[in-house]
Design a protein around this motif. Structure first.
Motif, short mmCIF file in Angstrom:
data_model
loop_
_atom_site.label_atom_id
_atom_site.label_comp_id
_atom_site.label_asym_id
_atom_site.label_seq_id
_atom_site.Cartn_x
_atom_site.Cartn_y
_atom_site.Cartn_z
N ARG A 62 9.66 -28.44 -2.85
CA ARG A 62 10.91 -27.70 -2.74
C ARG A 62 11.09 -26.76 -3.93
NH1 ARG A 62 12.74 -32.71 -0.61
NH2 ARG A 62 13.43 -33.40 -2.70
N LEU A 63 10.69 -27.24 -5.14
CA LEU A 63 10.79 -26.39 -6.32
C LEU A 63 9.91 -25.16 -6.17
CD1 LEU A 63 11.56 -25.83 -9.30
CD2 LEU A 63 9.61 -27.28 -9.95
N VAL A 64 8.66 -25.36 -5.78
CA VAL A 64 7.73 -24.23 -5.62
C VAL A 64 8.21 -23.30 -4.53
CG1 VAL A 64 5.40 -23.65 -4.84
CG2 VAL A 64 5.72 -25.42 -6.56
N GLU A 65 8.73 -23.87 -3.44
CA GLU A 65 9.19 -23.04 -2.31
C GLU A 65 10.32 -22.11 -2.74
OE1 GLU A 65 9.96 -23.97 2.33
OE2 GLU A 65 11.23 -25.10 0.91
N VAL A 66 11.22 -22.63 -3.57
CA VAL A 66 12.38 -21.83 -3.98
C VAL A 66 12.02 -20.85 -5.10
CG1 VAL A 66 14.66 -21.95 -5.07
CG2 VAL A 66 14.04 -23.56 -3.27
N ALA A 67 11.25 -21.33 -6.07
CA ALA A 67 11.05 -20.52 -7.27
C ALA A 67 9.72 -19.81 -7.35
CB ALA A 67 11.22 -21.41 -8.52
N LEU A 129 -3.51 -31.26 8.90
CA LEU A 129 -3.16 -30.32 9.97
C LEU A 129 -1.92 -30.78 10.72
CD1 LEU A 129 -6.74 -29.50 11.35
CD2 LEU A 129 -5.25 -28.02 9.99
N GLU A 130 -1.73 -32.08 10.90
CA GLU A 130 -0.55 -32.58 11.59
C GLU A 130 0.73 -32.28 10.84
OE1 GLU A 130 -1.03 -36.71 12.34
OE2 GLU A 130 -2.60 -36.45 13.86
N LEU A 131 0.64 -32.16 9.51
CA LEU A 131 1.84 -31.87 8.72
C LEU A 131 2.43 -30.51 9.07
CD1 LEU A 131 0.77 -33.21 5.19
CD2 LEU A 131 2.38 -34.25 6.78
N PHE A 132 1.58 -29.56 9.49
CA PHE A 132 2.10 -28.24 9.85
C PHE A 132 3.06 -28.32 11.03
CE2 PHE A 132 -1.61 -26.86 7.43
CZ PHE A 132 -1.11 -25.77 6.74
N ASP A 133 2.86 -29.30 11.90
CA ASP A 133 3.72 -29.46 13.08
C ASP A 133 4.79 -30.53 12.89
OD1 ASP A 133 2.21 -27.54 14.51
OD2 ASP A 133 0.71 -29.09 14.98
N ALA A 134 4.41 -31.63 12.24
CA ALA A 134 5.33 -32.76 12.14
C ALA A 134 6.17 -32.73 10.87
CB ALA A 134 4.55 -34.08 12.21
N GLY A 135 5.72 -32.06 9.84
CA GLY A 135 6.43 -32.06 8.58
C GLY A 135 6.22 -33.37 7.83
N GLY A 136 7.03 -33.57 6.78
CA GLY A 136 6.91 -34.79 6.00
C GLY A 136 5.88 -34.66 4.89
N THR A 163 2.37 -31.70 1.44
CA THR A 163 3.56 -31.44 2.24
C THR A 163 3.54 -29.96 2.64
OG1 THR A 163 5.95 -31.70 2.36
CG2 THR A 163 5.07 -30.81 0.31
N VAL A 164 4.32 -29.61 3.62
CA VAL A 164 4.36 -28.22 4.11
C VAL A 164 5.60 -27.53 3.53
CG1 VAL A 164 4.66 -26.74 6.14
CG2 VAL A 164 3.05 -28.66 6.20
N VAL A 165 5.36 -26.36 2.95
CA VAL A 165 6.46 -25.51 2.47
C VAL A 165 6.34 -24.16 3.20
CG1 VAL A 165 6.61 -26.65 0.24
CG2 VAL A 165 5.06 -24.71 0.51
N ARG A 166 7.35 -23.35 3.03
CA ARG A 166 7.35 -22.07 3.78
C ARG A 166 7.55 -20.90 2.82
NH1 ARG A 166 7.50 -22.73 9.21
NH2 ARG A 166 7.92 -24.87 9.91
N LEU A 167 6.83 -19.80 3.16
CA LEU A 167 7.02 -18.55 2.44
C LEU A 167 8.36 -17.94 2.84
CD1 LEU A 167 3.43 -17.01 2.86
CD2 LEU A 167 4.32 -18.35 0.95
N PRO A 168 8.84 -17.00 2.10
CA PRO A 168 10.13 -16.38 2.47
C PRO A 168 10.18 -15.86 3.91
CG PRO A 168 9.53 -15.73 0.25
CD PRO A 168 8.35 -16.49 0.79
N ASP A 169 9.04 -15.42 4.46
CA ASP A 169 9.06 -14.93 5.85
C ASP A 169 8.91 -16.06 6.88
OD1 ASP A 169 6.44 -15.72 5.63
OD2 ASP A 169 5.55 -13.73 6.01
N VAL A 173 2.81 -23.09 4.80
CA VAL A 173 1.60 -23.32 4.01
C VAL A 173 1.63 -24.76 3.51
CG1 VAL A 173 1.30 -20.91 3.32
CG2 VAL A 173 2.74 -22.41 1.94
N LEU A 174 0.44 -25.27 3.20
CA LEU A 174 0.30 -26.66 2.76
C LEU A 174 0.27 -26.72 1.24
CD1 LEU A 174 -0.19 -29.58 3.91
CD2 LEU A 174 -2.61 -29.19 3.40
N PHE A 175 1.25 -27.44 0.67
CA PHE A 175 1.33 -27.61 -0.78
C PHE A 175 0.70 -28.95 -1.12
CE2 PHE A 175 3.76 -29.23 -4.48
CZ PHE A 175 3.35 -28.29 -5.41
N GLU A 176 -0.25 -28.95 -2.10
CA GLU A 176 -1.01 -30.15 -2.42
C GLU A 176 -1.02 -30.35 -3.94
OE1 GLU A 176 -5.33 -32.03 -1.16
OE2 GLU A 176 -5.25 -29.90 -1.69
N ILE A 177 -0.80 -31.61 -4.36
CA ILE A 177 -0.90 -31.97 -5.78
C ILE A 177 -1.90 -33.12 -5.93
CG2 ILE A 177 1.45 -31.21 -6.32
CD1 ILE A 177 2.27 -34.18 -6.34
N TYR A 178 -2.53 -33.20 -7.11
CA TYR A 178 -3.46 -34.28 -7.45
C TYR A 178 -2.91 -35.01 -8.68
CZ TYR A 178 -6.95 -32.24 -4.32
OH TYR A 178 -7.62 -31.77 -3.22
#
Length: 441
Positions: A62-67, A129-136, A163-169, A173-178
């Motif tokens: 959410r932070l990356v998506e907003v900022a 790939l399922e996260l793009f449709d189901a979220g979470g 998790t899936v985040v969205r561009l302003p449009d 896109v899939l956001f991944e952390i390690y």
């Protein structure tokens, strides 16, 4: 023939040895509890860490998506990448998070704090790939052998989350952390370190309380074993005394009376013969013969009930007397006593008792044509073998014999075990029976 099975002497360990075994077993149990608790706690910690990482990737997403996200990221514009990199470097990376990636649905890396990954394509898993449709969000241990993780391998074991985040449009896109897995392990170790002292202390206190009980139980077992041996010895002595009494009563009573009657009838038969009364003489002769045979049978029975003292006659002579009734009944016998045993051993009476029981059972139950008794020295003591070619028996038949109260061989077996020896019985229907007994020197 009644059953006997191998019977090594089984003396209980000393009280101290028994308690030490108990204590060692308890210490081993405590070690198993501690090690098992560690792995169980580690598993729980991993599960908790996985849930925490899912929550963290959602928050960081959410932070990356907003900022940090802008539409130019899809086109790979340097300004969009730089904007996102500033947010990631300042607010996401650090601590336990060592890598960030942003993916398109077609498995292209739009951004990573490792610039060499940007623009590369790798296969995404079904869960991603399922996260793009189901979220979470999803989290799992990273497979560092995958090509996409080539730059993460030096970091060691990692936990990755998506998790899936969205561009302003609105493009997903899939956001991944390690995240470093060592932080998860350290958390589990800290938790185990906090729980282990009271757990081990409680088990140690329990062990200390149980030690006196174990000591008491071990002493009771030893007393029970000693009582059993005392009762066994008393039973054998009582049996010997009763045999001596019966043998003395027969010898001084019935045997002497029958011998006297036979001695008195012999002159009457001779007088009848001189008087020409052949019928009366024949009847008296027949009676005398029967009485003398009865006396011989009773004397044989006396030897079986209470044999002559082995110390005075020797084991070989006693065994020869034991086999004489078989020879009188037409059964072939063979006796072989080793020269080293002829000088006598401390087990002569037990050897004779075992041979007597085996020969008696053979005569009464096996209907043999041949019986062989061998006594010889072994490397560790002396051995007795009694073999017959009789009908043999099954285990069921031997068990039924024991149930009917035929415990003579069982008593011998207990005496052998008490003396530190072994007794085995090999018997099969139609193949005869072999009893083998070994005693220490």
């Amino acid at each position: 023939m009644p059953s006997a099975t191998p019977s090594p002497a089984r003396r209980p360990p000393g009280t101290t040895a028994a308690v030490l075994r108990f204590m060692l077993g308890s210490v081993a149990a405590i070690a198993v509890v501690v090690v098992g608790g560690f792995f169980a706690l580690r598993s729980v910690t991993i599960d908790e860490a996985t849930r925490d990482t899912k929550e963290r990737v959602l928050a960081e997403g959410r932070l990356v998506e907003v900022a940090g996200l802008s539409d130019g990221l899809l086109r790979g514009t340097p300004g969009s990448i730089a904007r996102l990199d500033d947010v990631v470097q300042a607010q996401v990376l650090g601590g336990s998070i060592v890598r960030v990636k942003v993916w398109t649905r077609d498995a292209r890396i739009l951004y990573s704090d490792e610039p060499r990954l940007i623009g590369r394509r790798y296969a995404l898993g079904e869960d991603e790939l399922e996260l793009f449709d189901a979220g979470g969000a999803e989290a799992e241990l990273s497979d560092l052998s995958d090509p996409e993780n080539v730059f993460e391998r030096p970091q060691g074991e990692l936990l990755e989350a998506h998790t899936v985040v969205r561009l302003p449009d609105g493009t997903p896109v899939l956001f991944e952390i390690y995240q470093r897995f060592s932080s998860v392990s350290a958390s589990g170790e800290r938790l185990l370190g906090a729980l282990a002292p009271p757990l081990i202390g409680g088990l140690a206190v329990l062990l200390l309380f149980q030690a006196p009980l174990a000591w008491s139980m071990a002493r009771r077992l030893r007393r029970g074993h000693a009582e059993r041996e005392r009762l066994l010895t008393a039973a054998v002595e009582a049996s010997s005394r009763e045999r001596r009494r019966i043998a003395a009563d027969l010898h001084d009573g019935a045997v002497q009376d029958l011998a006297g009657v036979a001695f008195g009838l012999a002159p009457l038969a001779e007088e009848a013969r001189r008087a020409g009364d052949d019928a009366r003489a024949a009847a008296l002769d027949d009676s005398v013969d029967r009485l003398r045979q009865g006396v011989r049978d009773l004397r044989t029975l006396l030897v079986e009930i209470h044999p002559p003292t082995i110390l005075s006659t020797g084991l070989d002579a006693a065994l020869a007397d034991l086999l004489s009734p078989l020879r009188a009944a037409g059964i072939a016998t063979e006796l072989d006593v080793d020269d080293t045993v002829l000088r006598g051993t401390r087990h002569d009476e037990l050897l004779y008792r075992a041979a007597r029981e085996a020969v008696r059972n053979t005569r009464e139950h096996a209907a043999p044509d041949r019986v062989v008794v061998r006594v010889g020295a072994t490397a560790s003591g002396v051995a007795l073998t009694v073999t017959d070619d009789g009908r043999g028996s099954t285990e069921e038949q031997r068990a039924a014999s024991r149930a009917d109260g035929h415990l003579g061989l069982q008593l011998v077996e207990d005496l052998v075990a008490q003396a530190g020896g072994t007794l085995t019985l090999d018997s099969r229907p139609g193949h005869g029976t072999t009893m083998h007994l070994e005693l220490p020197a």
